[in-house]
Scaffold this motif. Structure first.
Motif, PDB file in Angstrom:
ATOM      1  N   LYS A 114       0.834  -1.203   0.000  1.00 20.90           N
ATOM      2  CA  LYS A 114       0.000   0.000   0.000  1.00 20.90           C
ATOM      3  C   LYS A 114       0.864   1.246   0.000  1.00 20.90           C
ATOM      4  O   LYS A 114       0.494   2.278  -0.562  1.00 20.90           O
ATOM      5  CB  LYS A 114      -0.921  -0.018   1.215  1.00 20.90           C
ATOM      6  N   GLY A 115       2.024   1.126   0.601  1.00 23.49           N
ATOM      7  CA  GLY A 115       2.973   2.241   0.640  1.00 23.49           C
ATOM      8  C   GLY A 115       3.772   2.220   1.920  1.00 23.49           C
ATOM      9  O   GLY A 115       3.198   2.343   3.012  1.00 23.49           O
ATOM     10  N   PRO A 116       5.097   2.020   1.826  1.00 21.88           N
ATOM     11  CA  PRO A 116       5.908   1.944   3.048  1.00 21.88           C
ATOM     12  C   PRO A 116       5.844   3.201   3.907  1.00 21.88           C
ATOM     13  O   PRO A 116       5.908   3.118   5.133  1.00 21.88           O
ATOM     14  CB  PRO A 116       7.332   1.694   2.516  1.00 21.88           C
ATOM     15  N   ILE A 117       5.676   4.371   3.274  1.00 22.78           N
ATOM     16  CA  ILE A 117       5.627   5.608   4.060  1.00 22.78           C
ATOM     17  C   ILE A 117       4.384   5.638   4.935  1.00 22.78           C
ATOM     18  O   ILE A 117       4.433   6.054   6.100  1.00 22.78           O
ATOM     19  CB  ILE A 117       5.661   6.842   3.129  1.00 22.78           C
ATOM     20  N   PHE A 118       3.253   5.196   4.401  1.00 23.24           N
ATOM     21  CA  PHE A 118       2.021   5.171   5.192  1.00 23.24           C
ATOM     22  C   PHE A 118       2.167   4.211   6.367  1.00 23.24           C
ATOM     23  O   PHE A 118       1.688   4.486   7.469  1.00 23.24           O
ATOM     24  CB  PHE A 118       0.844   4.775   4.304  1.00 23.24           C
ATOM     25  N   MET A 119       2.827   3.081   6.137  1.00 21.78           N
ATOM     26  CA  MET A 119       3.068   2.128   7.213  1.00 21.78           C
ATOM     27  C   MET A 119       3.986   2.732   8.276  1.00 21.78           C
ATOM     28  O   MET A 119       3.732   2.604   9.484  1.00 21.78           O
ATOM     29  CB  MET A 119       3.690   0.858   6.643  1.00 21.78           C
ATOM     30  N   LEU A 120       5.036   3.427   7.836  1.00 24.86           N
ATOM     31  CA  LEU A 120       5.970   4.041   8.784  1.00 24.86           C
ATOM     32  C   LEU A 120       5.274   5.095   9.637  1.00 24.86           C
ATOM     33  O   LEU A 120       5.537   5.208  10.837  1.00 24.86           O
ATOM     34  CB  LEU A 120       7.141   4.664   8.034  1.00 24.86           C
ATOM     35  N   ARG A 121       4.388   5.864   9.028  1.00 28.54           N
ATOM     36  CA  ARG A 121       3.658   6.893   9.777  1.00 28.54           C
ATOM     37  C   ARG A 121       2.808   6.291  10.892  1.00 28.54           C
ATOM     38  O   ARG A 121       2.645   6.886  11.961  1.00 28.54           O
ATOM     39  CB  ARG A 121       2.770   7.699   8.829  1.00 28.54           C
ATOM     40  N   GLU A 122       2.281   5.096  10.652  1.00 27.57           N
ATOM     41  CA  GLU A 122       1.443   4.437  11.650  1.00 27.57           C
ATOM     42  C   GLU A 122       2.276   3.740  12.723  1.00 27.57           C
ATOM     43  O   GLU A 122       1.918   3.756  13.908  1.00 27.57           O
ATOM     44  CB  GLU A 122       0.539   3.410  10.960  1.00 27.57           C
ATOM     45  N   GLU A 123       3.379   3.125  12.324  1.00 24.55           N
ATOM     46  CA  GLU A 123       4.123   2.268  13.249  1.00 24.55           C
ATOM     47  C   GLU A 123       5.183   2.999  14.063  1.00 24.55           C
ATOM     48  O   GLU A 123       5.476   2.613  15.188  1.00 24.55           O
ATOM     49  CB  GLU A 123       4.766   1.107  12.482  1.00 24.55           C
ATOM     50  N   TYR A 124       5.788   4.037  13.512  1.00 19.40           N
ATOM     51  CA  TYR A 124       6.855   4.742  14.232  1.00 19.40           C
ATOM     52  C   TYR A 124       6.391   5.269  15.590  1.00 19.40           C
ATOM     53  O   TYR A 124       7.102   5.088  16.593  1.00 19.40           O
ATOM     54  CB  TYR A 124       7.402   5.865  13.355  1.00 19.40           C
ATOM     55  N   SER A 144      11.941   3.802  16.852  1.00 20.82           N
ATOM     56  CA  SER A 144      12.815   4.044  15.707  1.00 20.82           C
ATOM     57  C   SER A 144      13.420   2.783  15.098  1.00 20.82           C
ATOM     58  O   SER A 144      14.075   2.850  14.066  1.00 20.82           O
ATOM     59  CB  SER A 144      13.946   5.000  16.110  1.00 20.82           C
ATOM     60  N   VAL A 145      13.196   1.628  15.742  1.00 22.55           N
ATOM     61  CA  VAL A 145      13.692   0.356  15.198  1.00 22.55           C
ATOM     62  C   VAL A 145      12.571  -0.675  15.285  1.00 22.55           C
ATOM     63  O   VAL A 145      12.065  -0.949  16.382  1.00 22.55           O
ATOM     64  CB  VAL A 145      14.933  -0.158  15.973  1.00 22.55           C
ATOM     65  N   PHE A 146      12.176  -1.230  14.162  1.00 22.71           N
ATOM     66  CA  PHE A 146      11.147  -2.275  14.175  1.00 22.71           C
ATOM     67  C   PHE A 146      11.260  -3.104  12.901  1.00 22.71           C
ATOM     68  O   PHE A 146      11.874  -2.688  11.916  1.00 22.71           O
ATOM     69  CB  PHE A 146       9.741  -1.693  14.326  1.00 22.71           C
ATOM     70  N   THR A 147      10.630  -4.267  12.926  1.00 20.60           N
ATOM     71  CA  THR A 147      10.750  -5.244  11.840  1.00 20.60           C
ATOM     72  C   THR A 147       9.401  -5.482  11.173  1.00 20.60           C
ATOM     73  O   THR A 147       8.379  -5.566  11.850  1.00 20.60           O
ATOM     74  CB  THR A 147      11.305  -6.576  12.378  1.00 20.60           C
ATOM     75  N   VAL A 148       9.443  -5.599   9.851  1.00 13.16           N
ATOM     76  CA  VAL A 148       8.273  -5.984   9.059  1.00 13.16           C
ATOM     77  C   VAL A 148       8.584  -7.329   8.418  1.00 13.16           C
ATOM     78  O   VAL A 148       9.630  -7.487   7.775  1.00 13.16           O
ATOM     79  CB  VAL A 148       7.976  -4.945   7.953  1.00 13.16           C
ATOM     80  N   LYS A 149       7.703  -8.289   8.598  1.00 13.52           N
ATOM     81  CA  LYS A 149       7.893  -9.599   7.984  1.00 13.52           C
ATOM     82  C   LYS A 149       7.169  -9.632   6.637  1.00 13.52           C
ATOM     83  O   LYS A 149       5.984  -9.315   6.554  1.00 13.52           O
ATOM     84  CB  LYS A 149       7.350 -10.696   8.900  1.00 13.52           C
ATOM     85  N   LEU A 150       7.889 -10.016   5.583  1.00  9.15           N
ATOM     86  CA  LEU A 150       7.324 -10.177   4.252  1.00  9.15           C
ATOM     87  C   LEU A 150       7.668 -11.577   3.780  1.00  9.15           C
ATOM     88  O   LEU A 150       8.809 -11.859   3.396  1.00  9.15           O
ATOM     89  CB  LEU A 150       7.889  -9.134   3.276  1.00  9.15           C
ATOM     90  N   PHE A 151       6.667 -12.474   3.838  1.00  6.09           N
ATOM     91  CA  PHE A 151       6.914 -13.885   3.569  1.00  6.09           C
ATOM     92  C   PHE A 151       8.034 -14.381   4.490  1.00  6.09           C
ATOM     93  O   PHE A 151       7.918 -14.282   5.701  1.00  6.09           O
ATOM     94  CB  PHE A 151       7.252 -14.117   2.095  1.00  6.09           C
ATOM     95  N   HIS A 152       9.132 -14.872   3.919  1.00  2.48           N
ATOM     96  CA  HIS A 152      10.228 -15.400   4.733  1.00  2.48           C
ATOM     97  C   HIS A 152      11.303 -14.352   5.015  1.00  2.48           C
ATOM     98  O   HIS A 152      12.302 -14.647   5.668  1.00  2.48           O
ATOM     99  CB  HIS A 152      10.864 -16.602   4.032  1.00  2.48           C
ATOM    100  N   LYS A 153      11.077 -13.127   4.550  1.00  2.06           N
ATOM    101  CA  LYS A 153      12.067 -12.072   4.736  1.00  2.06           C
ATOM    102  C   LYS A 153      11.699 -11.174   5.922  1.00  2.06           C
ATOM    103  O   LYS A 153      10.517 -10.941   6.196  1.00  2.06           O
ATOM    104  CB  LYS A 153      12.164 -11.201   3.480  1.00  2.06           C
ATOM    105  N   ASN A 154      12.714 -10.676   6.593  1.00  2.00           N
ATOM    106  CA  ASN A 154      12.528  -9.695   7.658  1.00  2.00           C
ATOM    107  C   ASN A 154      13.190  -8.386   7.252  1.00  2.00           C
ATOM    108  O   ASN A 154      14.398  -8.349   6.988  1.00  2.00           O
ATOM    109  CB  ASN A 154      13.150 -10.185   8.964  1.00  2.00           C
ATOM    110  N   ILE A 155      12.398  -7.311   7.180  1.00  6.32           N
ATOM    111  CA  ILE A 155      12.949  -5.984   6.890  1.00  6.32           C
ATOM    112  C   ILE A 155      12.913  -5.181   8.183  1.00  6.32           C
ATOM    113  O   ILE A 155      11.841  -4.936   8.740  1.00  6.32           O
ATOM    114  CB  ILE A 155      12.153  -5.255   5.796  1.00  6.32           C
TER     115      ILE A 155
END
Length: 488
Positions: free
Chosen positions: A55-65, A70-81
């Motif tokens: 949907k948009g990483p910036i929109f996600m960052l605005r909600e989660e930050y 300032s440090v958090f992880t997003v799981k995408l399938f088997h990857k961790n960002i």
């Protein structure tokens, strides 16, 4: 036979149940690690936070930050960002060695466009040597020659405007930027004889880099097929130009010539394929960012009379000092215009995410004192578009305020290194930053000296759907040529 079949089925079910129980015990009873892992963004089973990310990483960052820090992880399938937001946690991201945090794996999707044997298709030692070729092609003595070409191209382009009219500023600047880039980077042969052909081929290359290309760069879709065909044709064109220059023993003042003349440490000269790939990489790195930033700079200036007056006054003072001349050193004196461009770039960095692949464990400490261990194998990310608007670094961060970079204030320096990251920073800072500022300054110097401008469409919106995030829609400007036209 039926009894044996039931026994086999029961045995299979028992085995599956045993594995599931073992996994549950492992997950909930026996701790996997004593590591202090970052908090994880809530997501769906298997796919994790993919829908929100797309949907948009910036929109996600605005909600989660605000929730996770300032440090958090997003799981995408088997990857961790794992995101690092803010200068307090970003030092390792920008300063770590390639053996610890690597660009190569996360930017593999560029290989079909740039071509084999260059940048992300070679090991780090070769890539460093190729970056040295870029550095040598962008030294001050080279930039001075490029500026002269930028000024000529700009003057010629705007001479075709009438005495007054309305134009789409975004369209005009996109076309002018590709002209100046062609002359300075790709060479006289392309600019004078092959511009239309090469421009069309670059258009196919550009359109062949889609969001899906990041995950599946070799997917046999029509856009990728056109990309590959254009890449092959460009290689043929530049091979002919290089051969012609060498046979005629002719040298030109452009980046193409710098790459032709470059040699690796072992004395090996660059190949035709490498020169072509490096040129494509250079054009891709600079074309979009310069045209986007030029457009945002204009939109903000035309909506902020205070700063429009300030840059016009600066031009007036420089003309009184130097006359009508415009060169590298005069552009370097334009501090007010520089700050106006820098502020537009703070608010709208074209690259909204920077990525690395972690090859070793490391830890970070947030400004609140929380410590996190980042495991090997995570993709590490930061976002210039989000970090450049942090309120504890930039006062009233959503407001266009070039004076925040003025001497005595310098908000980007007060908070320390990596507070302003529109051009990246550290080991992988943008090599083309000086070229970009000179190009944008040269264009806006001509416009400010020769035209009265007025924005007649609404202030533009951000095009979040583009690979390189830019300006959405048209930016309509009414112009009137000044009676005493200043000729550069």
């Amino acid at each position: 036979m039926e009894v044996d079949g039931n026994k086999f089925l029961n045995t299979g079910l028992l085995l599956v149940a045993t594995i599931l129980v073992a996994k549950l015990i492992s997950a909930f009873i026996v701790p996997k690690s004593r590591k202090r892992l970052p908090p994880v963004v809530n997501g769906w089973p298997l796919i994790g936070g993919l829908p929100r990310f797309l949907k948009g990483p910036i929109f996600m960052l605005r909600e989660e930050y605000p929730k996770l820090g300032s440090v958090f992880t997003v799981k995408l399938f088997h990857k961790n960002i794992t995101f690092f937001i803010g200068p307090e946690v970003s030092a390792h991201f920008f300063k770590a060695s390639e053996s610890d945090l690597s660009q190569q794996e996360v930017y593999q999707f560029n290989v079909p466009t740039f071509g084999p044997g260059v940048v992300f298709d070679v090991d780090y030692s070769i890539r460093q040597e190729q970056f040295r070729f870029f550095t040598e092609a962008l030294r001050v003595n080279k930039l001075k020659g490029y500026v002269n070409q930028m000024v000529v191209e700009t003057e010629d382009y705007f001479s075709k405007w009438g005495s007054s009219g309305e134009v789409d500023l975004k369209y005009e600047l996109e076309h002018l930027i590709i002209l100046t880039a062609s002359r300075c980077l790709l060479g006289r042969e392309v600019r004078d004889k092959l511009f239309d052909d090469v421009s069309a081929l670059f258009h196919d290359l550009d359109n062949g880099m889609l969001p899906i290309s990041v995950l599946f760069p070799y997917l046999p879709i029509p856009a990728h097929k056109r990309r590959d065909k254009a890449r092959q044709r460009l290689a043929e064109i530049f091979a002919n130009i290089i051969a012609s220059r060498k046979s005629a023993n002719k040298s030109e003042d452009d980046m193409l010539q710098c790459f032709i003349d470059s040699k690796y440490k072992d004395g090996r000269p660059t190949t035709e394929a490498e020169v072509t790939g490096l040129l494509i990489a250079a054009l891709f790195a600079g074309q979009h960012t310069s045209s986007i930033t030029s457009t945002w700079t204009g939109a903000y200036l035309l909506c902020n009379k205070q700063y429009l007056s300030a840059v016009q006054e600066e031009q007036k003072n420089l003309m009184e000092k130097h006359g009508e001349r415009v060169d590298h050193d005069i552009l370097a004196e334009m501090d007010v215009l520089y700050r106006c461009i820098k502020e537009a770039l703070r608010l709208h960095p074209p690259l909204i995410m920077l990525l690395r692949s972690s090859h070793s464990d490391f830890n970070v400490t947030t400004r609140e004192g929380k410590e996190y261990d980042i495991p090997k194998g995570h993709i590490v990310a930061t976002s210039p578009a989000f970090a450049n608007r942090l309120p504890h670094i930039f006062k009233d961060p959503d407001r266009y305020d070039p004076d925040r970079f003025a001497v005595g204030r310098e908000e980007d320096k007060v908070a320390g290194a990596f507070s302003y990251i529109s051009f990246g920073g550290g080991r992988h800072g943008c090599l083309g930053e000086p070229f970009a500022y000179l190009q944008i300054k040269a264009i806006w110097t001509h416009l400010l000296r020769n035209f009265e401008l007025e924005l007649v469409s609404p202030f533009p919106e951000i095009d979040w759907n583009a690979m390189v995030v830019g300006v959405k829609g048209k930016v309509m400007v009414r112009y009137k040529r000044k009676e005493l036209c200043v000729k550069q």
